[in-house]
Design a protein around this motif. Sequence first.
Motif, PDB file in Angstrom:
ATOM      1  N   ALA A  47      32.277  12.106  44.657  1.00 34.15           N
ATOM      2  CA  ALA A  47      33.670  12.156  44.211  1.00 34.15           C
ATOM      3  C   ALA A  47      34.473  13.189  45.012  1.00 34.15           C
ATOM      4  O   ALA A  47      33.933  14.186  45.493  1.00 34.15           O
ATOM      5  CB  ALA A  47      33.732  12.495  42.724  1.00 34.15           C
ATOM      6  N   GLU A  48      35.756  12.948  45.091  1.00 34.10           N
ATOM      7  CA  GLU A  48      36.671  13.854  45.789  1.00 34.10           C
ATOM      8  C   GLU A  48      36.589  15.275  45.223  1.00 34.10           C
ATOM      9  O   GLU A  48      36.588  16.250  45.975  1.00 34.10           O
ATOM     10  CB  GLU A  48      38.103  13.318  45.668  1.00 34.10           C
ATOM     11  N   TYR A  49      36.517  15.398  43.902  1.00 35.42           N
ATOM     12  CA  TYR A  49      36.469  16.738  43.309  1.00 35.42           C
ATOM     13  C   TYR A  49      35.156  17.455  43.634  1.00 35.42           C
ATOM     14  O   TYR A  49      35.145  18.671  43.793  1.00 35.42           O
ATOM     15  CB  TYR A  49      36.711  16.685  41.794  1.00 35.42           C
ATOM     16  N   THR A  50      34.069  16.703  43.770  1.00 37.69           N
ATOM     17  CA  THR A  50      32.808  17.313  44.201  1.00 37.69           C
ATOM     18  C   THR A  50      32.992  17.932  45.580  1.00 37.69           C
ATOM     19  O   THR A  50      32.598  19.078  45.819  1.00 37.69           O
ATOM     20  CB  THR A  50      31.669  16.270  44.234  1.00 37.69           C
ATOM     21  N   MET A  51      33.605  17.173  46.478  1.00 35.78           N
ATOM     22  CA  MET A  51      33.843  17.684  47.834  1.00 35.78           C
ATOM     23  C   MET A  51      34.747  18.916  47.798  1.00 35.78           C
ATOM     24  O   MET A  51      34.498  19.907  48.485  1.00 35.78           O
ATOM     25  CB  MET A  51      34.452  16.595  48.713  1.00 35.78           C
ATOM     26  N   GLN A  52      35.783  18.844  46.974  1.00 43.31           N
ATOM     27  CA  GLN A  52      36.718  19.967  46.834  1.00 43.31           C
ATOM     28  C   GLN A  52      35.993  21.219  46.337  1.00 43.31           C
ATOM     29  O   GLN A  52      36.235  22.324  46.830  1.00 43.31           O
ATOM     30  CB  GLN A  52      37.828  19.563  45.860  1.00 43.31           C
ATOM     31  N   LEU A  53      35.101  21.054  45.369  1.00 45.96           N
ATOM     32  CA  LEU A  53      34.351  22.200  44.840  1.00 45.96           C
ATOM     33  C   LEU A  53      33.427  22.803  45.891  1.00 45.96           C
ATOM     34  O   LEU A  53      33.421  24.019  46.098  1.00 45.96           O
ATOM     35  CB  LEU A  53      33.540  21.785  43.608  1.00 45.96           C
ATOM     36  N   VAL A  54      32.652  21.974  46.556  1.00 44.67           N
ATOM     37  CA  VAL A  54      31.709  22.477  47.562  1.00 44.67           C
ATOM     38  C   VAL A  54      32.469  23.165  48.694  1.00 44.67           C
ATOM     39  O   VAL A  54      32.120  24.276  49.109  1.00 44.67           O
ATOM     40  CB  VAL A  54      30.806  21.343  48.098  1.00 44.67           C
ATOM     41  N   GLU A  55      33.518  22.527  49.171  1.00 46.67           N
ATOM     42  CA  GLU A  55      34.299  23.105  50.263  1.00 46.67           C
ATOM     43  C   GLU A  55      35.013  24.377  49.825  1.00 46.67           C
ATOM     44  O   GLU A  55      35.107  25.349  50.584  1.00 46.67           O
ATOM     45  CB  GLU A  55      35.299  22.079  50.799  1.00 46.67           C
ATOM     46  N   GLY A  56      35.498  24.403  48.592  1.00 47.51           N
ATOM     47  CA  GLY A  56      36.177  25.587  48.071  1.00 47.51           C
ATOM     48  C   GLY A  56      35.234  26.765  47.903  1.00 47.51           C
ATOM     49  O   GLY A  56      35.570  27.903  48.272  1.00 47.51           O
ATOM     50  N   VAL A  57      34.055  26.494  47.353  1.00 49.80           N
ATOM     51  CA  VAL A  57      33.056  27.563  47.213  1.00 49.80           C
ATOM     52  C   VAL A  57      32.715  28.107  48.594  1.00 49.80           C
ATOM     53  O   VAL A  57      32.652  29.319  48.802  1.00 49.80           O
ATOM     54  CB  VAL A  57      31.796  27.062  46.476  1.00 49.80           C
ATOM     55  N   GLN A  58      32.521  27.222  49.549  1.00 47.54           N
ATOM     56  CA  GLN A  58      32.148  27.666  50.886  1.00 47.54           C
ATOM     57  C   GLN A  58      33.285  28.458  51.547  1.00 47.54           C
ATOM     58  O   GLN A  58      33.042  29.480  52.192  1.00 47.54           O
ATOM     59  CB  GLN A  58      31.749  26.467  51.752  1.00 47.54           C
ATOM     60  N   ALA A  59      34.513  28.018  51.365  1.00 49.06           N
ATOM     61  CA  ALA A  59      35.660  28.706  51.975  1.00 49.06           C
ATOM     62  C   ALA A  59      35.836  30.122  51.433  1.00 49.06           C
ATOM     63  O   ALA A  59      36.294  31.016  52.147  1.00 49.06           O
ATOM     64  CB  ALA A  59      36.930  27.889  51.747  1.00 49.06           C
ATOM     65  N   HIS A  60      35.484  30.327  50.168  1.00 47.51           N
ATOM     66  CA  HIS A  60      35.668  31.629  49.514  1.00 47.51           C
ATOM     67  C   HIS A  60      34.334  32.321  49.230  1.00 47.51           C
ATOM     68  O   HIS A  60      34.287  33.271  48.448  1.00 47.51           O
ATOM     69  CB  HIS A  60      36.448  31.435  48.210  1.00 47.51           C
TER      70      HIS A  60
END
Length: 142
Positions: A47-60
Amino acid sequence: MAGARTKTRRRALQILFEADQRGGDPARVLADWVGRSRNDADTPPVAEYTMQLVEGVQAHRVRIDDLISTYAVGWTMDRMPTVDRNVLRLGVYELLWEDDVPDAVAIDEAVELAKEFSTDDSPQFVNGLLARLKDLKPTLQR
C-alpha cells in the motif's frame, strides 16, 4: 478485523524489521516487497501508506533513533528487541511527522503492534516512551 491503516503499519513494521535484521537498507527491502507483489499474484500489493511509512522512517531515522535513545530509560538501541526498536521508530515517525494521524492513534497503533509481535512487557514500554514524546512534542525539533 484490522483496518486498512493497521494493515499498512503491520507491513511497514515487517519491512523495517527485515531490513534491521539483515543490516540492510529499508528502501531496498521495500523495493523487493513491491517487486514481489507485482510479480506474484499471491502476494498482496504494498500500500501507498506502507511506502510512506518506511520512507518517512528512513528519511528521519537519525533523529528518530536519537529521540528513542535519549528517552528510553535504561535501554540502549542495541539492547532493545528488534521488534520494539522498529515499532518505536514507526510510532515516533507517525507522532512527529504524520500530522494527519492523531497522537493517540499513533501511540495506540504502536502499542497494538507491540502486543501482536513482541514480549508481554513491550506494550507498556512502547506506550510509556511514546507518551513521553507526545508530552514533549511541542519542544522537540522535527
